[in-house]
Design an enzyme around this catalytic site. Sequence first.
Site, short mmCIF file in Angstrom:
data_model
loop_
_atom_site.label_atom_id
_atom_site.label_comp_id
_atom_site.label_asym_id
_atom_site.label_seq_id
_atom_site.Cartn_x
_atom_site.Cartn_y
_atom_site.Cartn_z
N GLY A 46 0.83 -1.19 0.00
CA GLY A 46 0.00 0.00 0.00
C GLY A 46 0.87 1.24 0.00
O GLY A 46 2.00 1.22 0.48
N GLN A 51 3.01 9.99 1.05
CA GLN A 51 4.36 9.40 1.16
C GLN A 51 5.26 9.79 0.00
O GLN A 51 6.48 9.66 0.10
CB GLN A 51 4.26 7.87 1.23
N CYS A 93 5.86 -0.19 6.71
CA CYS A 93 5.55 1.05 6.00
C CYS A 93 6.76 1.44 5.17
O CYS A 93 7.89 1.42 5.67
CB CYS A 93 5.23 2.15 7.02
N LEU A 94 6.52 1.80 3.90
CA LEU A 94 7.64 2.18 3.03
C LEU A 94 8.33 3.45 3.53
O LEU A 94 9.47 3.72 3.16
CB LEU A 94 7.15 2.37 1.59
N HIS A 135 -4.33 1.83 7.53
CA HIS A 135 -2.95 2.33 7.61
C HIS A 135 -2.73 3.46 6.60
O HIS A 135 -2.20 4.52 6.95
CB HIS A 135 -1.98 1.15 7.35
N GLU A 136 -3.16 3.23 5.35
CA GLU A 136 -2.93 4.24 4.31
C GLU A 136 -3.79 5.49 4.54
O GLU A 136 -3.35 6.61 4.29
CB GLU A 136 -3.20 3.66 2.92
N HIS A 139 -2.17 7.93 6.78
CA HIS A 139 -1.17 8.79 6.12
C HIS A 139 -1.82 10.07 5.60
O HIS A 139 -1.23 11.14 5.66
CB HIS A 139 -0.53 8.07 4.94
NI NI Z 1 2.72 3.48 5.59
#
Ligand code: NI
Length: 168
Positions: A46, A51, A93-94, A135-136, A139
């Site tokens: 995701g 991000q 998480c990236l 989660h996304e 962000h």
């Molecule tokens: Ni993330």
Amino acid sequence: MATLKILIFPDPKLRTVARPVKQVDDSIIKLTQDMLETMYEGDGIGLAATQVDVHKRIIVIDISNEKNDPIVLINPKITKVINEEIKSYSEGCLSVPGIFEELERPSAVEIKALDIDGKEFTLVAEDILSVVIQHEMDHLEGKMMVDYLSNLKREMIRKKMIKQRVSK
Ligand code: NI
């Protein structure tokens, strides 16, 4: 398609609250394609526009093993918590590379969003998909998985990220 630069915690830009997309035009479609490319390259499941330093309410997801089942959510809203049961998943998480932490979230939610044709659709997300979407969506509010951890743990992760950045 192009890969985009991913912001890494504790970059303050990750705290920006994203704005709704007014119109799903070609630039938005191109952005979602680049976001998918960036997510696949980073081996993520995701990615939120936040991000990649684009503060619009867009997320891309692909939880398939084959990485051939992309989901694009534009202006997503959680319209219902279907199952209040809390499940714990190890989340990554990236923007926090190499860190995995067990977090608890509701195991099923209903979401409304626009697709890349600008059409509204409803999605019932369970288990891992429910977790990824929540989660996304965090962000997009400038919130991150590290916010659910203790101050001590978050501080340790912050130092680790800064150290990694310096050594690159
Ligand atoms: Ni993330």
